[in-house]
Design a protein around this motif. Structure first.
Motif, PDB file in Angstrom:
ATOM      1  N   THR A 156      -5.540   4.161  -4.986  1.00  0.00           N
ATOM      2  CA  THR A 156      -5.273   5.470  -4.484  1.00  0.00           C
ATOM      3  C   THR A 156      -6.287   6.614  -4.956  1.00  0.00           C
ATOM      4  OG1 THR A 156      -3.785   5.762  -6.262  1.00  0.00           O
ATOM      5  CG2 THR A 156      -2.886   4.668  -4.192  1.00  0.00           C
ATOM      6  N   GLY A 157      -6.036   7.626  -4.398  1.00  0.00           N
ATOM      7  CA  GLY A 157      -6.952   8.972  -4.857  1.00  0.00           C
ATOM      8  C   GLY A 157      -8.369   8.779  -4.710  1.00  0.00           C
ATOM      9  N   ALA A 158      -9.069   9.121  -5.872  1.00  0.00           N
ATOM     10  CA  ALA A 158     -10.298   9.046  -6.002  1.00  0.00           C
ATOM     11  C   ALA A 158     -10.905   7.572  -5.863  1.00  0.00           C
ATOM     12  CB  ALA A 158     -10.661   9.688  -7.290  1.00  0.00           C
ATOM     13  N   ARG A 159     -10.278   6.867  -6.226  1.00  0.00           N
ATOM     14  CA  ARG A 159     -10.803   5.365  -6.436  1.00  0.00           C
ATOM     15  C   ARG A 159     -10.653   5.002  -4.915  1.00  0.00           C
ATOM     16  NH1 ARG A 159      -7.936   1.540 -10.612  1.00  0.00           N
ATOM     17  NH2 ARG A 159      -9.563   0.123  -9.727  1.00  0.00           N
ATOM     18  N   ARG A 160      -9.450   5.337  -4.253  1.00  0.00           N
ATOM     19  CA  ARG A 160      -9.655   4.899  -2.915  1.00  0.00           C
ATOM     20  C   ARG A 160     -10.677   5.401  -1.966  1.00  0.00           C
ATOM     21  NH1 ARG A 160      -7.301   0.736   0.180  1.00  0.00           N
ATOM     22  NH2 ARG A 160      -6.900   1.195   2.174  1.00  0.00           N
ATOM     23  N   ALA A 161     -10.856   6.452  -2.425  1.00  0.00           N
ATOM     24  CA  ALA A 161     -12.046   7.290  -1.491  1.00  0.00           C
ATOM     25  C   ALA A 161     -13.272   6.725  -1.804  1.00  0.00           C
ATOM     26  CB  ALA A 161     -12.096   8.984  -1.896  1.00  0.00           C
ATOM     27  N   TYR A 191       0.752  -1.012   0.039  1.00  0.00           N
ATOM     28  CA  TYR A 191       0.013  -0.152   0.019  1.00  0.00           C
ATOM     29  C   TYR A 191       0.901   1.319   0.040  1.00  0.00           C
ATOM     30  CZ  TYR A 191      -3.547  -3.374   1.445  1.00  0.00           C
ATOM     31  OH  TYR A 191      -4.303  -4.598   1.439  1.00  0.00           O
ATOM     32  N   GLN A 197       0.165   6.992   2.081  1.00  0.00           N
ATOM     33  CA  GLN A 197      -0.833   7.793   2.217  1.00  0.00           C
ATOM     34  C   GLN A 197      -1.936   7.226   3.021  1.00  0.00           C
ATOM     35  OE1 GLN A 197       0.088   7.895  -0.741  1.00  0.00           O
ATOM     36  NE2 GLN A 197      -1.308   7.878  -2.122  1.00  0.00           N
ATOM     37  N   ASN A 198      -1.776   5.783   2.731  1.00  0.00           N
ATOM     38  CA  ASN A 198      -3.002   4.805   3.146  1.00  0.00           C
ATOM     39  C   ASN A 198      -2.705   4.176   4.545  1.00  0.00           C
ATOM     40  OD1 ASN A 198      -4.906   5.430   1.139  1.00  0.00           O
ATOM     41  ND2 ASN A 198      -3.916   3.821  -0.410  1.00  0.00           N
TER      42      ASN A 198
END
Length: 638
Positions: free
Chosen positions: A68-73, A5, A8-9
């Protein structure tokens, strides 16, 4: 474990993993406590399991994903929503159980909304765990329940309202919280936790090394290690893909090193591991549901499964032996005395708890009690095992592994519960029985072929337990109507659902083994199909000769057992093209036809098949002796 990972996660991942651990420990504590001191009513007992396992499936998705990013959100939004929905809907049943029990089937708008939320969340969780096939089948059954009036005459029914369908699934034991999920809550959970502790105490390594000691010196020893080791490991794991991953990383490279081709090595491991769900004592989750459906003891199912499972592995053992003879492959070197002594000590710590489990089940103790006592024996013995002694972290990890293994099974059987509920409420089971009987035109053999095809096709997209439940509801009653003993009908459906793990074009067991072997997935899958051919014929034997399942007297057992042994010899020789020497086309055909005749449920055909196989062997022996007796020719001069 390698950190997959991005940085940032990290904080999110720590929280997710902490929740997984906390939910797993709390759930295991709840079920072991209630198993010992008395269970709550079925609705509470099952709703707790469903709520926690759905949460574990959603959290597991977040734990595994490297988005990551928008997909992670977006992923975290789905996960948080799923966990909240799971906790809210299951918690409502626990908190408001008394009012639910007194409602006499009359539910308000609040209950219907919560029921709808649970069903939607459950379908999404199942999609994340197994893909789209099972949720789509469940949606099809829901639509059938809602629009029954629009169906053709033989399938039509009065139709159910959305509120009655959802509430019936949510607040009764006739749907999501039905018998299949009850089997997981009452039995399967304890066996899977026991299996996870076995794995944590070195079962995989010990079983493979024990197999090396027993058969490693024989020709083609690594392949025989795969057969025996996977049989031992699978007898407690009950999962084909997990078994391939656990033992294949060791056995497949060994097979390749001594001379087996990559696709053959992968196929051997895939076939050996697929037998895990038919090999006692655990055999996977579907068997516990089978015992419940048939209203028989779990020990009865184990006894019925013993000889077919032994024949399955005997065939595979003979195939790899003949292949090794054909390729002139060697075995492995002996273990030295120090290794042998250590292996014997390690084996005791694992085999004693397994013996306790097997013995208690055969003595008619409840499966749950047998699993708990066996786990206690394992933990006590583990305290005296210096090589695999578990500390607090190891104990926690074993519990978490067990519960995360329970989670996908629980959501799958809960979705299957929707299908069970629709079949019962709409009368679809009786209608489908009539359709299947008409389609088979009262021909049992035709029905068996249709059932085999249905089981394999469904098994490609569904977990074995869901495949079994659906076909046991729809097709097994038709087989029983045509004179098949109930246990034989259910075992027939179960076998072919299991064999889908090695059946092209979607063969998860073969594909996993091919990845380890570095071979073509389809070539590995077709090779698996070829070497496991007797397994595809075995269910026909125990339908026509149920004595093989311990149904009847000793003569009823011995006749199909001898026939099966003859058929295994014939098919193995025909498959490999070798039996004490290369086989020509005629002798290969003799072995094949003789084996197929031995499988036939007619005594005259059995005798003819045995004579044909004996003739094929005799011709080879005669030619071999004649060649050996011929004097060597002197070289001629010029």
């Amino acid at each position: 474990m390698t950190d997959a990972y991005p940085p940032q996660n990290d904080a999110t991942r720590v929280v997710v993993r902490a929740l997984i651990v906390a939910i797993s420990l709390a759930t295991a504590a709840f079920y072991f406590y209630t198993a010992w001191y008395g269970t709550f009513p079925a609705l509470i007992q099952r709703s707790v399991l469903l709520g926690t396992t759905m949460s574990l499936v959603f959290l597991g998705l977040a734990d595994r994903s490297a988005a990551t990013g928008a997909r992670r959100a977006l992923l975290m939004l789905v996960v948080v929503t799923g966990v909240v929905a799971s906790a809210l809907t299951a918690g409502f049943i626990v908190i408001d159980f008394e009012n639910i029990a007194e409602s006499a089937g009359f539910y308000g708008q609040r209950e219907v909304i919560l029921a709808s939320i649970m069903v939607v969340a459950l379908l999404i969780a199942t999609y994340f765990a197994f893909g789209a096939a099972l949720p789509l089948i469940a949606v099809a059954f829901i639509l059938y329940a809602l629009f029954g009036r629009s169906m053709p005459d033989i399938l039509s029914h009065r139709g159910l309202s959305w509120s009655s369908l959802m509430a019936g699934n949510y607040l009764t034991t006739k749907g999501v919280l039905g018998v299949p999920l009850g089997a997981v809550a009452d039995v399967v959970l304890y066996f899977l936790v026991f299996s996870s502790f076995l794995a944590a105490t070195g079962a995989s390594d010990t079983f493979v090394r024990l197999s090396q000691l027993l058969v490693g010196r024989m020709r083609g020893g690594p392949a025989k290690i795969a057969v025996v080791g996977s049989g031992l490991l699978g007898s407690v794991s009950g999962s084909a893909v997990a078994n391939v991953a656990a033992s294949g990383t060791f056995t497949i490279p060994m097979m390749k090193r001594v001379g087996y081709t990559p696709h053959f090595a992968g196929a051997v491991e895939a076939v050996a591991s697929s037998g895990s769900q038919i090999m006692p004592p655990v055999m996977g989750a579907a068997v516990f549901i089978m015992a419940d459906m048939l209203q028989v003891g779990y020990g009865t199912i184990i006894l019925a499964a013993v000889f077919p499972a032994l024949i399955y592995y005997a065939n595979l053992f003979l195939v790899v032996d003949l292949e090794a003879a054909k390729l002139k492959l060697r075995g492995l070197d002996d273990l030295d005395k120090d290794q042998t002594g250590q292996l014997m000590r390690d084996s005791v710590f694992l085999l004693v708890p397994l013996a306790v489990l097997f013995g208690m089940v055969l003595m008619q103790y409840s499966p749950r009690y047998a699993a708990i006592v066996s786990l206690a024996v394992l933990l006590v013995m583990n305290m005296f095992n210096p090589r695999h002694r578990m500390g607090p972290r190891g104990l926690i990890n074993a519990i978490v592994d067990g519960m995360t293994g329970v989670a996908p099974i629980a959501v799958a059987v809960a979705v299957a519960g929707i299908i069970v509920g629709v079949v019962e409420v709409t009368g679809l089971g009786l209608n489908l029985t009539t359709i299947m009987t008409a389609a088979a035109k009262n021909s049992l053999l035709l029905l068996l072929v249709l059932t085999m095809a249905s089981s394999i096709i469904l098994g490609m997209g569904l977990p074995t337990v869901a495949c079994y439940i659906i076909l046991a509801l729809i097709i097994a009653p038709v087989m029983v109507r045509l004179g098949v003993p109930p246990i034989a009908a259910h075992m027939f459906v179960f076998y072919f659902g299991t064999l889908s793990a090695i059946t092209p074009p979607v063969a998860l067991g073969s594909f996993t083994a091919a990845g380890i072997a570095g071979a073509s997935p389809l070539q590995t899958s077709f090779t698996s199909l070829r070497i496991a051919l007797p397994a595809f014929l075995m269910p026909y034997i125990f339908v026509f000769q149920p004595g093989l399942l311990f149904q009847g007297d000793i003569v009823g057992l011995l006749i199909p057992l001898v026939n099966s042994a003859l058929a295994v010899v014939g098919l193995s020789a025909a498959t490999v093209g070798y039996f004490r020497g290369p086989l020509g086309l005629v002798r290969r055909a003799m072995f094949l036809v003789g084996a197929l005749m031995a499988f036939a449920p007619d005594h005259l055909t059995d005798i003819a098949g045995a004579l044909l196989i004996a003739a094929a062997i005799a011709v080879g022996e005669f030619r071999g002796s004649k060649t050996a007796a011929m004097p060597a020719r002197e070289p001629t001069g010029h």
